[in-house]
Design an enzyme around this catalytic site. Structure first.
Site, PDB file in Angstrom:
ATOM      1  N   LYS A  32       0.848  -1.200   0.000  1.00  0.00           N
ATOM      2  CA  LYS A  32       0.000   0.000   0.000  1.00  0.00           C
ATOM      3  C   LYS A  32       0.878   1.242   0.000  1.00  0.00           C
ATOM      4  O   LYS A  32       1.780   1.380   0.817  1.00  0.00           O
ATOM      5  CB  LYS A  32      -0.890   0.012   1.246  1.00  0.00           C
ATOM      6  CG  LYS A  32      -1.781   1.238   1.366  1.00  0.00           C
ATOM      7  CD  LYS A  32      -2.779   1.098   2.494  1.00  0.00           C
ATOM      8  CE  LYS A  32      -2.284   1.615   3.817  1.00  0.00           C
ATOM      9  NZ  LYS A  32      -2.134   3.078   3.891  1.00  0.00           N
ATOM     10  N   ASP A  59      -3.475   4.281  -1.962  1.00  0.00           N
ATOM     11  CA  ASP A  59      -4.409   4.715  -0.913  1.00  0.00           C
ATOM     12  C   ASP A  59      -4.400   6.239  -0.815  1.00  0.00           C
ATOM     13  O   ASP A  59      -3.856   6.809   0.123  1.00  0.00           O
ATOM     14  CB  ASP A  59      -3.968   4.050   0.407  1.00  0.00           C
ATOM     15  CG  ASP A  59      -4.798   4.450   1.597  1.00  0.00           C
ATOM     16  OD1 ASP A  59      -5.942   4.897   1.418  1.00  0.00           O
ATOM     17  OD2 ASP A  59      -4.289   4.317   2.733  1.00  0.00           O
ATOM     18  N   LYS A  61      -7.343   8.104  -1.228  1.00  0.00           N
ATOM     19  CA  LYS A  61      -8.651   8.547  -0.702  1.00  0.00           C
ATOM     20  C   LYS A  61      -9.163   9.779  -1.447  1.00  0.00           C
ATOM     21  O   LYS A  61      -9.405  10.843  -0.853  1.00  0.00           O
ATOM     22  CB  LYS A  61      -8.568   8.841   0.797  1.00  0.00           C
ATOM     23  CG  LYS A  61      -8.103   7.657   1.641  1.00  0.00           C
ATOM     24  CD  LYS A  61      -8.098   8.017   3.114  1.00  0.00           C
ATOM     25  CE  LYS A  61      -7.634   6.888   4.008  1.00  0.00           C
ATOM     26  NZ  LYS A  61      -6.209   6.544   3.870  1.00  0.00           N
ATOM     27  N   ASP A  64     -13.492  14.674  -4.328  1.00  0.00           N
ATOM     28  CA  ASP A  64     -13.546  15.923  -5.088  1.00  0.00           C
ATOM     29  C   ASP A  64     -14.810  15.866  -5.950  1.00  0.00           C
ATOM     30  O   ASP A  64     -15.627  14.948  -5.809  1.00  0.00           O
ATOM     31  CB  ASP A  64     -12.266  16.050  -5.953  1.00  0.00           C
ATOM     32  CG  ASP A  64     -11.838  17.506  -6.157  1.00  0.00           C
ATOM     33  OD1 ASP A  64     -12.712  18.319  -6.533  1.00  0.00           O
ATOM     34  OD2 ASP A  64     -10.661  17.817  -5.960  1.00  0.00           O
ATOM     35  N   THR A 120     -11.604   6.212  11.082  1.00  0.00           N
ATOM     36  CA  THR A 120     -11.662   5.670  12.441  1.00  0.00           C
ATOM     37  C   THR A 120     -11.208   6.687  13.484  1.00  0.00           C
ATOM     38  O   THR A 120     -11.393   6.476  14.670  1.00  0.00           O
ATOM     39  CB  THR A 120     -10.803   4.390  12.560  1.00  0.00           C
ATOM     40  OG1 THR A 120      -9.533   4.653  11.987  1.00  0.00           O
ATOM     41  CG2 THR A 120     -11.463   3.232  11.844  1.00  0.00           C
ATOM     42  N   ARG A 211       3.713  -1.469  10.519  1.00  0.00           N
ATOM     43  CA  ARG A 211       4.921  -1.542  11.347  1.00  0.00           C
ATOM     44  C   ARG A 211       5.325  -2.932  11.825  1.00  0.00           C
ATOM     45  O   ARG A 211       6.530  -3.205  11.885  1.00  0.00           O
ATOM     46  CB  ARG A 211       4.776  -0.562  12.525  1.00  0.00           C
ATOM     47  CG  ARG A 211       4.857   0.886  12.050  1.00  0.00           C
ATOM     48  CD  ARG A 211       4.257   1.867  13.026  1.00  0.00           C
ATOM     49  NE  ARG A 211       2.798   1.766  13.053  1.00  0.00           N
ATOM     50  CZ  ARG A 211       2.017   2.530  13.802  1.00  0.00           C
ATOM     51  NH1 ARG A 211       2.548   3.444  14.589  1.00  0.00           N
ATOM     52  NH2 ARG A 211       0.705   2.381  13.759  1.00  0.00           N
TER      53      ARG A 211
HETATM   54  O1  C5P Z   1       1.648   0.290  11.083  1.00  0.00           O
HETATM   55  P1  C5P Z   1       0.191  -0.087  11.045  1.00  0.00           P
HETATM   56  O2  C5P Z   1      -0.049  -1.576  10.908  1.00  0.00           O
HETATM   57  O3  C5P Z   1      -0.587   0.507  12.199  1.00  0.00           O
HETATM   58  O4  C5P Z   1      -0.325   0.596   9.692  1.00  0.00           O
HETATM   59  C1  C5P Z   1      -1.687   0.592   9.336  1.00  0.00           C
HETATM   60  C2  C5P Z   1      -1.869   1.294   8.023  1.00  0.00           C
HETATM   61  O5  C5P Z   1      -3.265   1.360   7.746  1.00  0.00           O
HETATM   62  C3  C5P Z   1      -1.349   2.717   7.975  1.00  0.00           C
HETATM   63  O6  C5P Z   1      -0.930   2.993   6.641  1.00  0.00           O
HETATM   64  C4  C5P Z   1      -2.561   3.533   8.328  1.00  0.00           C
HETATM   65  O7  C5P Z   1      -2.519   4.825   7.796  1.00  0.00           O
HETATM   66  C5  C5P Z   1      -3.676   2.721   7.669  1.00  0.00           C
HETATM   67  N1  C5P Z   1      -5.003   2.917   8.243  1.00  0.00           N
HETATM   68  C6  C5P Z   1      -5.274   2.663   9.561  1.00  0.00           C
HETATM   69  N2  C5P Z   1      -6.535   2.873  10.063  1.00  0.00           N
HETATM   70  C7  C5P Z   1      -7.509   3.325   9.254  1.00  0.00           C
HETATM   71  C8  C5P Z   1      -7.260   3.578   7.912  1.00  0.00           C
HETATM   72  C9  C5P Z   1      -5.969   3.367   7.440  1.00  0.00           C
HETATM   73  O8  C5P Z   1      -4.403   2.220  10.301  1.00  0.00           O
HETATM   74  N3  C5P Z   1      -8.715   3.491   9.745  1.00  0.00           N
END
Ligand code: C5P
Length: 238
Positions: A32, A59, A61, A64, A120, A211
């Site tokens: 992503k 991603d 989003k 517009d 979220t 991560r």
């Molecule tokens: O590092 P981690 O596993 O927390 O990364 C989650 C990914 O999903 C990040 O790119 C974050 O921006 C994205 N994301 C999220 N929660 C959302 C929408 C997107 O964690 N509601």
């Protein structure tokens, strides 16, 4: 292998991104690219990932007027991405335009277009402040129904929303879920997390993991562990 794991490439440079992707196998995951990496490195990096045979979820989003979003989605398709997304709150006409922008492409060239419902990070009070009286859970369902009605392929949803959305939207609607952690993983800034197998059981099609894989000393073995964790799981309500 059709991996259900989408690795979030939340890096701030091309060199860090390529160092990471050179250590993982494109048959073992999808990737992503979000707003930070895209804004720093642009379409050239997306093309490099596609050329390395990664399925790329762009991603960005989009939100517009319909004409602008349609052209942005067409541009994403031109990059060869596997999936892209728009904000469902941009409305039905905007989502129809996004869908129509890629509808005539060959199935192999057509990216999946999914929607973001309610971020979220927004609680009930935040929705009220922007004039939305529905609860976050109600608004997620409202916007997911609108996205499905507009012909989009699915939505991004939190782990907490997955089971209800799967029950409501049916088996063919793609659910992409971030906030995935195993027991041994640091939660970081995620508020509510769910394990990889549980997310699949609840109805997720794809899991976004950042991560726990990207910051690991051995990303390949962590990715393999995530793939293993979901390999035996199947959706209960599908
Ligand atoms: O590092 P981690 O596993 O927390 O990364 C989650 C990914 O999903 C990040 O790119 C974050 O921006 C994205 N994301 C999220 N929660 C959302 C929408 C997107 O964690 N509601």
């Amino acid at each position: 292998m059709e991996s259900k794991i989408i690795v979030a490439l939340d890096f701030d440079s091309e060199s860090k991104t390529l160092t990471f992707v050179d250590r993982v196998d494109p048959t073992q995951c999808r990737v992503k690219v979000g707003k930070e990496l895209f804004t720093r490195c642009g379409p050239a990096l997306v093309k490099q990932l596609v050329a390395r045979n990664f399925d790329v979820f762009l991603d960005l989003k989009f939100h517009d007027i319909p004409n602008t979003v349609a052209h942005a989605v067409a541009a994403a398709a031109d990059l060869g991405v596997w999936m892209t997304n728009v904000h469902a709150s941009g409305g039905r006409e905007m989502m129809v335009a996004a869908r129509d922008a890629v509808a005539t492409l060959n199935p192999g060239d057509r990216p999946l277009v999914i929607a973001v419902t309610v971020l979220t990070s927004l609680a009930a009070a935040d929705l009220q402040a922007i004039g939305v009286s529905a609860s976050p859970a109600e608004q997620v369902l409202n916007l997911a129904r609108l996205a499905q009605d507009a012909g989009l392929d699915g939505v991004v949803c939190s782990a907490a929303e997955t089971a209800a959305l799967r029950a409501e939207m049916g088996a063919d609607f793609c659910l992409v879920t971030p906030g995935i952690r195993r027991q041994e993983d640091a939660v970081g800034d995620q508020k509510r997390v769910v394990g990889p197998a549980d997310a699949i059981v609840n109805g997720s099609d794809y899991l976004v993991v950042g991560r726990p894989i990207t910051q690991a000393a051995e990303p390949t073995s962590e990715l393999e562990a995530f793939n293993q964790a979901v390999s035996g799981a199947s959706c209960i309500g599908c």
